[in-house]
Enzyme design. Sequence first.
Site, PDB file in Angstrom:
ATOM      1  N   HIS A  78       0.832  -1.207   0.000  1.00  0.00           N
ATOM      2  CA  HIS A  78       0.000   0.000   0.000  1.00  0.00           C
ATOM      3  C   HIS A  78       0.859   1.246   0.000  1.00  0.00           C
ATOM      4  O   HIS A  78       1.973   1.264   0.544  1.00  0.00           O
ATOM      5  CB  HIS A  78      -0.992  -0.006   1.176  1.00  0.00           C
ATOM      6  CG  HIS A  78      -0.380   0.080   2.532  1.00  0.00           C
ATOM      7  ND1 HIS A  78      -0.013   1.268   3.109  1.00  0.00           N
ATOM      8  CD2 HIS A  78      -0.102  -0.884   3.451  1.00  0.00           C
ATOM      9  CE1 HIS A  78       0.471   1.042   4.324  1.00  0.00           C
ATOM     10  NE2 HIS A  78       0.436  -0.256   4.551  1.00  0.00           N
ATOM     11  N   ASP A  80      -0.330   4.426   0.947  1.00  0.00           N
ATOM     12  CA  ASP A  80      -0.785   5.473   1.863  1.00  0.00           C
ATOM     13  C   ASP A  80      -0.092   5.326   3.213  1.00  0.00           C
ATOM     14  O   ASP A  80       0.522   4.304   3.521  1.00  0.00           O
ATOM     15  CB  ASP A  80      -2.300   5.440   2.038  1.00  0.00           C
ATOM     16  CG  ASP A  80      -2.792   4.136   2.657  1.00  0.00           C
ATOM     17  OD1 ASP A  80      -2.264   3.061   2.289  1.00  0.00           O
ATOM     18  OD2 ASP A  80      -3.691   4.180   3.511  1.00  0.00           O
ATOM     19  N   ASP A 104       6.032   1.642   7.319  1.00  0.00           N
ATOM     20  CA  ASP A 104       4.689   1.223   6.918  1.00  0.00           C
ATOM     21  C   ASP A 104       4.194   2.063   5.760  1.00  0.00           C
ATOM     22  O   ASP A 104       3.496   3.038   5.962  1.00  0.00           O
ATOM     23  CB  ASP A 104       3.753   1.324   8.122  1.00  0.00           C
ATOM     24  CG  ASP A 104       2.463   0.570   7.941  1.00  0.00           C
ATOM     25  OD1 ASP A 104       2.349  -0.179   6.961  1.00  0.00           O
ATOM     26  OD2 ASP A 104       1.563   0.730   8.770  1.00  0.00           O
ATOM     27  N   GLU A 134      -5.143   1.826   2.711  1.00  0.00           N
ATOM     28  CA  GLU A 134      -5.025   0.660   3.596  1.00  0.00           C
ATOM     29  C   GLU A 134      -5.169   1.054   5.060  1.00  0.00           C
ATOM     30  O   GLU A 134      -5.592   0.234   5.885  1.00  0.00           O
ATOM     31  CB  GLU A 134      -3.681  -0.027   3.372  1.00  0.00           C
ATOM     32  CG  GLU A 134      -3.530  -1.376   4.049  1.00  0.00           C
ATOM     33  CD  GLU A 134      -3.002  -1.305   5.478  1.00  0.00           C
ATOM     34  OE1 GLU A 134      -3.060  -2.324   6.188  1.00  0.00           O
ATOM     35  OE2 GLU A 134      -2.501  -0.233   5.890  1.00  0.00           O
ATOM     36  N   GLU A 135      -4.801   2.289   5.385  1.00  0.00           N
ATOM     37  CA  GLU A 135      -4.730   2.696   6.794  1.00  0.00           C
ATOM     38  C   GLU A 135      -6.064   3.195   7.352  1.00  0.00           C
ATOM     39  O   GLU A 135      -6.103   3.677   8.484  1.00  0.00           O
ATOM     40  CB  GLU A 135      -3.662   3.798   6.963  1.00  0.00           C
ATOM     41  CG  GLU A 135      -2.243   3.381   6.591  1.00  0.00           C
ATOM     42  CD  GLU A 135      -1.619   2.411   7.581  1.00  0.00           C
ATOM     43  OE1 GLU A 135      -2.327   1.986   8.523  1.00  0.00           O
ATOM     44  OE2 GLU A 135      -0.440   2.071   7.409  1.00  0.00           O
ATOM     45  N   HIS A 337       3.777   3.629  12.446  1.00  0.00           N
ATOM     46  CA  HIS A 337       2.896   4.687  12.938  1.00  0.00           C
ATOM     47  C   HIS A 337       3.530   5.537  14.041  1.00  0.00           C
ATOM     48  O   HIS A 337       2.919   6.509  14.499  1.00  0.00           O
ATOM     49  CB  HIS A 337       1.551   4.130  13.448  1.00  0.00           C
ATOM     50  CG  HIS A 337       0.779   3.379  12.426  1.00  0.00           C
ATOM     51  ND1 HIS A 337      -0.493   2.896  12.652  1.00  0.00           N
ATOM     52  CD2 HIS A 337       1.085   3.012  11.157  1.00  0.00           C
ATOM     53  CE1 HIS A 337      -0.933   2.265  11.579  1.00  0.00           C
ATOM     54  NE2 HIS A 337       0.019   2.323  10.662  1.00  0.00           N
TER      55      HIS A 337
END
Length: 362
Positions: A78, A80, A104, A134-135, A337
């Site tokens: 992903h 994003d 990530d 995705e997030e 994150h």
Amino acid sequence: MVPARDSDLPVLDLAGSAVDLTVALCDIESVSGNEAAIADAIEASLAIYPHLEVIRDGDAVVARTNLGRASRVVIAGHIDTVPVNANLPVRREGDELIGRGTVDMKAGVAVALVLAADLSEPPVDLTWIFYDNEEVSSDLNGLGRLARTRPELLAGDFAILGEPTSATVEGGCNGTARVEVRLSGIRAHSARSWVGHNAIHDAAEVLRILKDYEPEQLEVDGLVYREGLNAVAITGGVAGNVIPDQAVVTINYRFAPSRSGEQAIAHLRELFDGYELTVTDLAEGARPGLDEPLAQDFLAAVGGVAHPKYGWTDVARFSAHGVPAVNYGPGDPLRAHADDERVNIAEIIACEQGLRAWLGTH
């Protein structure tokens, strides 16, 4: 040699190092819902390679070879990130890249892009998927959208998701369910509580069940998955002088991929028999699929020992379409994150070398 490109299009150097490309990708801010710019850059950069068919779907970009090979492998990631918090642009300190998206999962995306551009005659046909959202909520997930509207793009004999795994292989994933246990009482003035019934007090028994519960460890295709059952929220109360007539305990169940979602919910209903239980979220897990020949070859080539993935990832979307899938990417998932999100450069290099070694063995 890099093919010629239109100078007006965004430039990503896919012929350079995956480390430098990680920095370039991270410095294109792409918080969920704002992926258009990075998708444009990826699409334009892949489109100049004649061995790739490039397909755009919203802010997802798919590139694939069509060489008539006996097998097809799908490699996805992903594009994003979660919101930026003063952690862009990326900076390099020693052997680490620090900044939003480094873990990530733009380091994994960078590895995939470098290989997509370079592997013009792979021994298997390859599908590369770079997807959006995705997030955030699952219904917005770009891979989920492709699974619903363009399922043929997910088709393959084996899939790899570049989620951060510290450059080790993590097979399949646990499933996840969220349920609400609703407790009902009788509202009354707190000065005359005996004429009411306190719903919050009834939550004590639900919490006792959770406290006494011993999660199972279940072996699935040679990997041992740890389950988890936890209260993640509790709500109730009307006012400071009112006996509450409603309380809700929200419970998250992480279940081994040997259970179906239906079996997981049946287990919860048995555990909380007599209570009002509402399912608010359910996502099937994914078996590791490591008994497949392609998976065995991959594991041998990267020189690793497979581990279970305890969290839920998008490998489950491949599994739902009958495609065995594993997680394999640079970055410590515990760093994902975080405001000081950082990836070890050696892991980026290791993942690229591992995939190259595997794709050269068939």
